[in-house]
Design an enzyme around this catalytic site. Structure first.
Site, PDB file in Angstrom:
ATOM      1  N   HIS A 248       0.981  -1.251  -0.150  1.00 56.15           N
ATOM      2  CA  HIS A 248       0.051  -0.065   0.271  1.00 56.15           C
ATOM      3  C   HIS A 248       0.781   1.269  -0.030  1.00 56.15           C
ATOM      4  O   HIS A 248       2.032   1.125   0.386  1.00 56.15           O
ATOM      5  CB  HIS A 248      -0.920   0.042   1.185  1.00 56.15           C
TER       6      HIS A 248
ATOM      7  N   ASP B 173       0.619   5.038   1.960  1.00 55.11           N
ATOM      8  CA  ASP B 173      -0.215   5.294   3.086  1.00 55.11           C
ATOM      9  C   ASP B 173      -1.444   6.374   3.037  1.00 55.11           C
ATOM     10  O   ASP B 173      -1.427   7.141   2.043  1.00 55.11           O
ATOM     11  CB  ASP B 173       0.658   6.057   3.934  1.00 55.11           C
TER      12      ASP B 173
ATOM     13  N   HIS C 150       4.712   0.319  -0.230  1.00 60.12           N
ATOM     14  CA  HIS C 150       5.503  -0.460   0.837  1.00 60.12           C
ATOM     15  C   HIS C 150       4.562  -1.570   1.327  1.00 60.12           C
ATOM     16  O   HIS C 150       3.212  -1.683   1.259  1.00 60.12           O
ATOM     17  CB  HIS C 150       6.124   0.547   1.822  1.00 60.12           C
TER      18      HIS C 150
ATOM     19  N   ARG D 176       5.528   6.452  13.434  1.00 62.59           N
ATOM     20  CA  ARG D 176       5.493   7.192  11.855  1.00 62.59           C
ATOM     21  C   ARG D 176       5.135   8.576  12.064  1.00 62.59           C
ATOM     22  O   ARG D 176       3.942   8.868  12.891  1.00 62.59           O
ATOM     23  CB  ARG D 176       4.594   6.214  10.860  1.00 62.59           C
TER      24      ARG D 176
END
Length: 316
Positions: A119, A121, A269, A286
């Protein structure tokens, strides 16, 4: 005396060392200390490397939450940690990427395909983050690697005939459980509170480089608009499989203090699943930077079907 500032800037730029890790994607950056404010020259050098290599990595950068936030702000405005799942208490820009975070969201056995889990983000939002910065804190002694793929290289690898076709297409991105799994009550409640569904071009024109990227985000991209369900399923399978070909990817082995900084407009990723077969703990954090609304080759922008744009976090 007048030459001194430019000399110092030149020395600062020379200290930023960029080492490519594969042909199409990924580079390691050395010679910078991310715990301190960077010079404009260093910021520019890192951004240039990010645009060229799509994901850049740093080692031995043991940042606090506040230092990670300060680093990110040198490249743009920061979003709230996650528009659906929230943030770390006391640090609204930081999202916890813990080992077992997905177990509380989904039930049942998902249908596993080669592209499952890949995916970009938050592509269910009309303006997905332009970049993400992930910091490793607690890292397994082995396993737990993350992979990235270059969606510009993937687009360039298509035939001219298929490029011309996908240039005209648009897809629906939404938050929903993985295929074959059902949502937990907690996941359902959160999505009802902040639904995110958007229509994006299947090919995105990068706003800074002008490159075309196959806007492939398998975890969020559910169907191609205007095609029959069977046509959509078959074409997405072909594109998803193509976008994660090994030659377009890089695999990163984490260490405590490692940081990955990726361009969310031109990469997808894959988070690791091998750690679920171990008892190892794994904790990363993150942050994401506010993104623009994607635009396709025809000049048409994405549109929101449900939900609001993901904007900069602000303290009320």
């Amino acid at each position: 005396m007048s030459a001194l500032p430019s000399t110092l800037a030149r020395l600062d730029l020379d200290s930023v060392r960029v080492t490519p890790l594969s042909v199409h994607i990924g580079a390691q950056i050395d010679g910078v200390d991310l715990t301190h404010q960077l010079s404009p020259m260093a910021v520019a050098a890192i951004r240039e490397a990010l645009l060229k290599w799509k994901v850049v990595f740093f080692r031995d950068q043991h940042l606090t939450h506040a230092q990670q936030v300060a680093f990110g702000r040198q490249f743009g405005e920061l979003t709230v940690g996650h528009p659906v799942f929230g943030y770390v208490e006391g640090h609204p820009e930081v999202y916890s990427v813990g080992r077992d975070r997905l177990k509380s969201r989904f039930n049942g056995d998902k249908l596993v395909r080669p592209w499952t889990g890949w995916h970009a983000d938050v592509t269910a939002a009309v303006n997905p983050p332009f970049a993400s910065i992930l910091r490793g804190v607690t890292i397994p002694p082995f396993g737990g690697d993350t992979q990235w793929t270059n969606l510009v290289a993937a687009y360039n690898g298509l035939s001219d005939t298929l490029k011309a076709f996908v240039d005209t297409l648009r897809g629906e991105h939404r938050f929903s459980p993985p295929e074959g799994a059902s949502a937990s009550a907690s996941f359902t409640d959160k999505v009802k509170t902040r639904p995110l569904v958007s229509e994006h071009p299947l090919v995105r024109v990068h706003p800074e480089t002008g490159e075309r990227a196959l806007y492939s985000s398998p975890s969020f991209l559910k169907r191609i608009i205007g095609l029959t369900p069977r046509e959509s399923e078959q074409l997405l399978a072909l594109l998803f499989e193509h976008s994660i070909r090994p030659e377009y990817t890089v695999r990163f082995k984490w260490e405590a203090g490692s940081i990955a900084f990726w361009d969310n407009r031109s990469t997808a990723h894959l988070a690791p699943v091998d750690i679920f077969d171990t008892d190892f703990d794994r904790q990363l954090y993150r942050i994401t930077l506010v993104g623009d609304v994607p635009v396709g080759p025809d000049g048409r922008a994405s549109v929101a079907i449900e939900g609001e744009p993901v904007l900069a976090h602000s303290v009320e």
